[in-house]
Design a protein around this motif. Structure first.
Motif, short mmCIF file in Angstrom:
data_model
loop_
_atom_site.label_atom_id
_atom_site.label_comp_id
_atom_site.label_asym_id
_atom_site.label_seq_id
_atom_site.Cartn_x
_atom_site.Cartn_y
_atom_site.Cartn_z
N ASN A 79 15.81 6.04 0.25
CA ASN A 79 14.73 5.14 -0.17
C ASN A 79 13.46 5.41 0.62
O ASN A 79 13.48 6.12 1.63
CB ASN A 79 15.13 3.67 0.04
CG ASN A 79 16.27 3.23 -0.86
OD1 ASN A 79 17.39 3.05 -0.40
ND2 ASN A 79 15.99 3.04 -2.14
N ALA A 80 12.36 4.83 0.15
CA ALA A 80 11.07 4.96 0.86
C ALA A 80 11.01 3.91 1.96
O ALA A 80 10.77 2.73 1.69
CB ALA A 80 9.93 4.80 -0.13
N VAL A 81 11.23 4.33 3.20
CA VAL A 81 11.28 3.42 4.35
C VAL A 81 10.15 3.81 5.30
O VAL A 81 10.05 4.97 5.72
CB VAL A 81 12.63 3.50 5.07
CG1 VAL A 81 12.68 2.50 6.23
CG2 VAL A 81 13.79 3.24 4.09
N TYR A 82 9.30 2.84 5.65
CA TYR A 82 8.11 3.13 6.45
C TYR A 82 8.08 2.30 7.72
O TYR A 82 8.65 1.21 7.81
CB TYR A 82 6.84 2.86 5.64
CG TYR A 82 6.52 3.96 4.65
CD1 TYR A 82 5.65 5.00 4.99
CD2 TYR A 82 7.11 3.98 3.39
CE1 TYR A 82 5.36 6.01 4.09
CE2 TYR A 82 6.82 4.99 2.47
CZ TYR A 82 5.96 6.01 2.84
OH TYR A 82 5.67 7.03 1.97
N SER A 83 7.37 2.83 8.70
CA SER A 83 7.13 2.16 9.98
C SER A 83 5.76 1.49 9.96
O SER A 83 4.76 2.12 9.57
CB SER A 83 7.19 3.18 11.12
OG SER A 83 6.58 2.69 12.29
N MET A 124 13.74 5.09 15.98
CA MET A 124 13.48 5.86 14.77
C MET A 124 12.55 7.04 15.01
O MET A 124 11.83 7.11 16.00
CB MET A 124 12.91 4.96 13.68
CG MET A 124 11.61 4.27 14.01
SD MET A 124 11.41 2.76 13.07
CE MET A 124 12.53 1.68 13.94
N GLU A 125 12.61 7.96 14.06
CA GLU A 125 11.70 9.09 13.99
C GLU A 125 10.86 8.92 12.73
O GLU A 125 11.37 8.49 11.69
CB GLU A 125 12.48 10.40 13.91
CG GLU A 125 13.42 10.67 15.07
CD GLU A 125 14.32 11.85 14.78
OE1 GLU A 125 13.88 13.00 15.03
OE2 GLU A 125 15.44 11.64 14.29
N THR A 145 0.83 -1.21 0.00
CA THR A 145 0.00 0.00 0.00
C THR A 145 0.85 1.25 0.00
O THR A 145 0.55 2.23 -0.71
CB THR A 145 -0.93 0.01 1.22
OG1 THR A 145 -1.76 -1.16 1.18
CG2 THR A 145 -1.80 1.26 1.25
N LYS A 146 1.92 1.25 0.78
CA LYS A 146 2.80 2.42 0.88
C LYS A 146 3.77 2.53 -0.29
O LYS A 146 4.48 3.53 -0.42
CB LYS A 146 3.60 2.37 2.19
CG LYS A 146 2.76 2.59 3.44
CD LYS A 146 2.24 4.01 3.51
CE LYS A 146 1.54 4.31 4.80
NZ LYS A 146 1.01 5.70 4.86
N LYS A 147 3.83 1.48 -1.13
CA LYS A 147 4.82 1.43 -2.21
C LYS A 147 6.23 1.64 -1.65
O LYS A 147 7.04 2.40 -2.19
CB LYS A 147 4.50 2.45 -3.30
CG LYS A 147 3.15 2.22 -3.97
CD LYS A 147 2.86 3.25 -5.04
CE LYS A 147 1.51 2.98 -5.69
NZ LYS A 147 1.16 3.99 -6.73
N ALA A 148 6.49 0.96 -0.55
CA ALA A 148 7.74 1.13 0.19
C ALA A 148 8.85 0.29 -0.42
O ALA A 148 8.63 -0.72 -1.08
CB ALA A 148 7.52 0.76 1.64
N ASN A 165 4.03 8.17 8.68
CA ASN A 165 4.78 7.00 9.15
C ASN A 165 6.01 6.68 8.30
O ASN A 165 6.56 5.58 8.40
CB ASN A 165 3.89 5.77 9.28
CG ASN A 165 2.97 5.85 10.47
OD1 ASN A 165 3.35 6.36 11.53
ND2 ASN A 165 1.75 5.37 10.31
N ARG A 166 6.42 7.62 7.48
CA ARG A 166 7.69 7.43 6.77
C ARG A 166 8.82 7.70 7.76
O ARG A 166 8.80 8.68 8.51
CB ARG A 166 7.81 8.36 5.58
CG ARG A 166 9.10 8.16 4.79
CD ARG A 166 9.05 8.74 3.42
NE ARG A 166 10.30 8.53 2.70
CZ ARG A 166 10.44 8.63 1.38
NH1 ARG A 166 9.38 8.95 0.64
NH2 ARG A 166 11.61 8.43 0.80
#
Length: 398
Positions: free
Chosen positions: A233-237, A163-164, A140-143, A169-170
């Motif tokens: 890069n696209a990094v999500y929590s 993490m921050e 969904t996030k295309k992470a 939530n990225r």
């Protein structure tokens, strides 16, 4: 969509010593009949993931036997498997140098599977998770990378990757085991911690692993790979939480204190971690043994309360708030309280055990006491600052 799970199970577990003096951390017993790795493996199976690689290294003999004997349940004819990989030394004459290097050394094997996504897991945590949820979130996030996260007290933040995140939530900042963890904006007493669960898109993972292998680093996801990916890069929590946004149960059992407490959690009336869940079963390598015998007569002063007991145990004495592994013997007049007894322990007549972990096969002589004299316990055994006494494997008490 093809998902390959990789379980990192090669750590020494030095903070769990002496429980890890003869075995690796994922092979340490838990909950009477399980090994720690069983919970990660069960999460995979219950999530429909049937292609699993386990990376082993230190003292892996008992772990490999456990997986062979307890987890040979998948069908190779259907391309299902749990395969174990010691260091391949494909690129250098060395053991795994870090968590990222463990996967890099096996890139050839991963390329042959050709998964769309790679789910990287630690083999030494206690929790339930349907990994399909984090994979769907990743899509969904295309992470490029999604990290499962959970709030942790700020005072304990130095034990984890912290993490921050932005409002979407990225992840915008990541530090591995920082000396001064950054608090969560909404709760200054908490920090957002990595659970050591990662979903990578395959090509992005390969690219970052190859770049890391060619550069001087510790070749570790938390120390090297993730901080660099956060900036490019696209990094999500992904929050490991209930529908009401409260955190779900997860325990890093990396210390004797946390390991003991997680076991004791199983005995609570409203346990935060439920073993008795028909919708999410945990399996293990079952010991072939006789039924359990509890032989306490009405006129006896002995009693058995609030404890977990496994097959082949013989209980003639008192047991309270404890967990007993297969083949344990408690003789009449013995007393065990708030303790963990591993396979085939023998507690003889009149012995008293309290706040202790007794390793496999240890015999406690008649009238001997553990947990009542900290000076004596500290001299002969391992005694934690919290007062937990650990009697190591092969200990002979005269």
């Amino acid at each position: 969509m093809k998902v390959l799970a990789i379980i990192l199970a090669g750590g020494k577990g030095s903070r769990l010593y002496p429980l890890t003096s003869k075995r690796c951390k994922p092979a340490v017993p838990f909950g009477g009949k399980y090994r720690i790795i069983d919970f990660t493996l069960a999460n995979c199976i219950n999530s429909g993931i049937r292609q699993i690689n386990v990376m082993v290294q230190y003292l892996s003999d008992s772990l490999q036997k456990h997986i062979r004997d307890g987890w040979s349940i998948l069908s190779p004819a259907l391309d299902e498997y749990i395969d174990v990989y010691p260091p391949q030394q494909r690129f250098a004459d060395a053991w795994y140098q870090g968590t990222a290097d463990a996967i890099y050394q096996n890139l050839f094997t991963i390329e042959e599977v050709n998964p769309d996504f790679i789910l990287v897991l630690a083999g030494d945590h206690i929790y339930k998770m349907d990994y399909r949820e984090i994979i769907e979130y990743h899509l969904t996030k295309k992470a490029d990378l999604t990290i499962a996260t959970i709030p942790t007290p700020l005072a304990e933040g130095s034990q984890f990757g912290i993490m921050e995140v932005d409002p979407d939530n990225r992840i915008i900042g990541f530090e591995e085991k920082p000396s001064h963890p950054k608090p969560s904006p909404n709760n200054p007493s908490m920090a957002l911690a990595s659970m050591g669960i990662y979903v990578f898109s395959k090509d992005i993972m390969f690219q970052n692993l190859k770049q890391d292998a060619d550069s001087p680093s510790s070749h570790d996801f938390g120390k090297d790979i993730i901080p660099k990916m956060v900036s490019r890069n696209a990094v999500y929590s992904f929050a490991h939480q209930n529908p009401d946004a409260s955190p779900r149960y997860w325990r890093d059992v990396g210390t004797l204190k946390s390991y003991f407490e997680a076991n004791m959690d199983l005995l609570k009336k409203d346990s935060p971690f439920k073993l008795f869940d028909e919708d999410w079963k945990f399996r293990t390598c079952q010991t072939q043994s006789a039924p359990t015998m509890i032989h306490i007569t009405q006129d006896s002063s002995d009693s058995f309360t609030n404890s977990l007991i496994t097959g082949g145990a013989i209980i003639n004495g008192s047991v309270q708030n404890s967990i007993l592994s297969p083949g344990v013997i408690i003789e009449k007049g013995a007393y065990v309280e708030h303790s963990l007894l591993f396979n085939s322990c023998h507690i003889k007549k009149g012995a008293k055990i309290r706040n202790a972990i007794i390793e496999k096969g240890v015999q406690i002589p008649e009238g001997y006491s553990i947990g009542y004299d900290s000076k004596k316990d500290g001299e002969y055994f391992t005694l934690t600052p919290e007062g937990i006494t650990v009697v190591p494997k092969e200990t002979i008490i005269s």
